[in-house]
Design an enzyme around this catalytic site. Structure first.
Site, short mmCIF file in Angstrom:
data_model
loop_
_atom_site.label_atom_id
_atom_site.label_comp_id
_atom_site.label_asym_id
_atom_site.label_seq_id
_atom_site.Cartn_x
_atom_site.Cartn_y
_atom_site.Cartn_z
N GLN A 195 0.83 -1.21 0.00
CA GLN A 195 0.00 0.00 0.00
C GLN A 195 0.86 1.26 0.00
OE1 GLN A 195 -3.33 -0.39 2.58
NE2 GLN A 195 -4.13 1.63 2.18
N ASP A 196 1.60 1.48 1.09
CA ASP A 196 2.54 2.60 1.13
C ASP A 196 3.68 2.24 2.07
OD1 ASP A 196 1.17 2.87 3.56
OD2 ASP A 196 0.97 5.04 3.42
N PRO A 197 4.76 3.03 2.12
CA PRO A 197 5.93 2.65 2.92
C PRO A 197 5.64 2.62 4.42
CG PRO A 197 6.48 4.35 1.30
CD PRO A 197 4.99 4.25 1.33
N VAL A 227 1.73 3.68 -3.32
CA VAL A 227 2.13 5.05 -2.98
C VAL A 227 3.57 4.97 -2.48
CG1 VAL A 227 1.67 7.01 -1.46
CG2 VAL A 227 -0.24 5.72 -2.46
N ASN A 272 -0.77 6.14 5.02
CA ASN A 272 -1.60 6.61 3.90
C ASN A 272 -1.61 8.14 3.76
OD1 ASN A 272 -2.38 3.90 3.42
ND2 ASN A 272 -3.95 4.09 5.02
#
EC number: 3.2.2.27
Length: 227
Positions: free
Chosen positions: A64-66, A125, A134
């Site tokens: 999803q994101d880091p 992302v 997020n």
């Protein structure tokens, strides 16, 4: 052509990198990095693309994101910097990895060995503010990573490993006649017992690669993280 990555991804993603929307993202990120703590380090934003060129990519593991805490994010989905304690999701990935293909768990979370074999460890992302999961969602990264997914899908013979609802929302971007999708619950402790454990994604991935006539991935990580 802009050279953000330094390999064939620059050509593949050129229409995005040369767009007005990407310029807006670039301006936004420049200010963010100047005024807030953002992860990963700006020199690691494109690490996944740098380590796994387009022509070599045969597997995508989509995140999803880091990670949004210090010393974790390194530009590869689910991977953490050497010397960093294993996040819970990665512990569960290692457990399934052992149960599935017998790969011995290691005490680091640096997944470069996978990336070197054609596994694109891609977050949807690519940046995140400290402590704010997020936090950069919807700021523009999705146009870059969606374009990467579409380009790989069009080329074909890629195995997409999609854990959890967020990753599975990308299924409409993937041509399932030319590629293989392996999906299950997310390895997070909140969902691992609801379909991640026992899903055998690693052996299923290698079986699909064999069907494509491509070399399987050696999922065993080295005992010591590579520099």
């Amino acid at each position: 052509m802009k050279h953000f990555i330094g390999n064939d991804w620059d050509h593949v993603l050129a229409p995005v990198f040369e767009s007005g929307e990407y310029h807006k993202l670039h301006v936004f990120l420049k200010k963010e990095y100047q005024t807030r703590q953002i992860y990963p380090d700006m020199y690691h934003i494109f690490t996944a693309f740098k380590l796994t060129p387009f022509k070599d990519t045969k597997v995508v593991i989509l995140g999803q994101d880091p990670y949004h805490n210090p010393s974790q994010a390194n530009g590869m989905s689910f991977s953490v910097m050497p010397g960093t304690p294993l996040p819970p999701s990665l512990r569960n990935i290692y457990k399934e990895l052992y149960d599935d293909v017998g790969a011995q768990p290691v005490n680091h979370g640096y997944l470069k060995r996978w990336a070197d074999q054609g596994v694109l460890l891609l977050n949807a992302v690519l940046t995140v503010p400290y402590g704010q999961a997020n936090g950069h969602q919807g700021k523009g990264w999705e146009m870059v990573t969606d374009a990467a997914i579409k380009a790989l899908s069009e080329r074909g013979q890629v195995v997409f490993i999609l854990w959890g609802r967020f990753a599975q929302n990308k299924i409409p971007l993937i041509d399932q006649d030319k590629n293989v999708i392996i999906k299950s619950a997310h390895p997070s402790p909140f969902s691992a017992n609801r379909g991640f454990f026992g899903s055998r994604p690693f052996s299923r991935c290698n079986a699909a690669l064999k069907e494509f006539g491509r070399a399987p991935v050696d999922w065993q990580l080295p005992p010591n993280p590579e520099a």
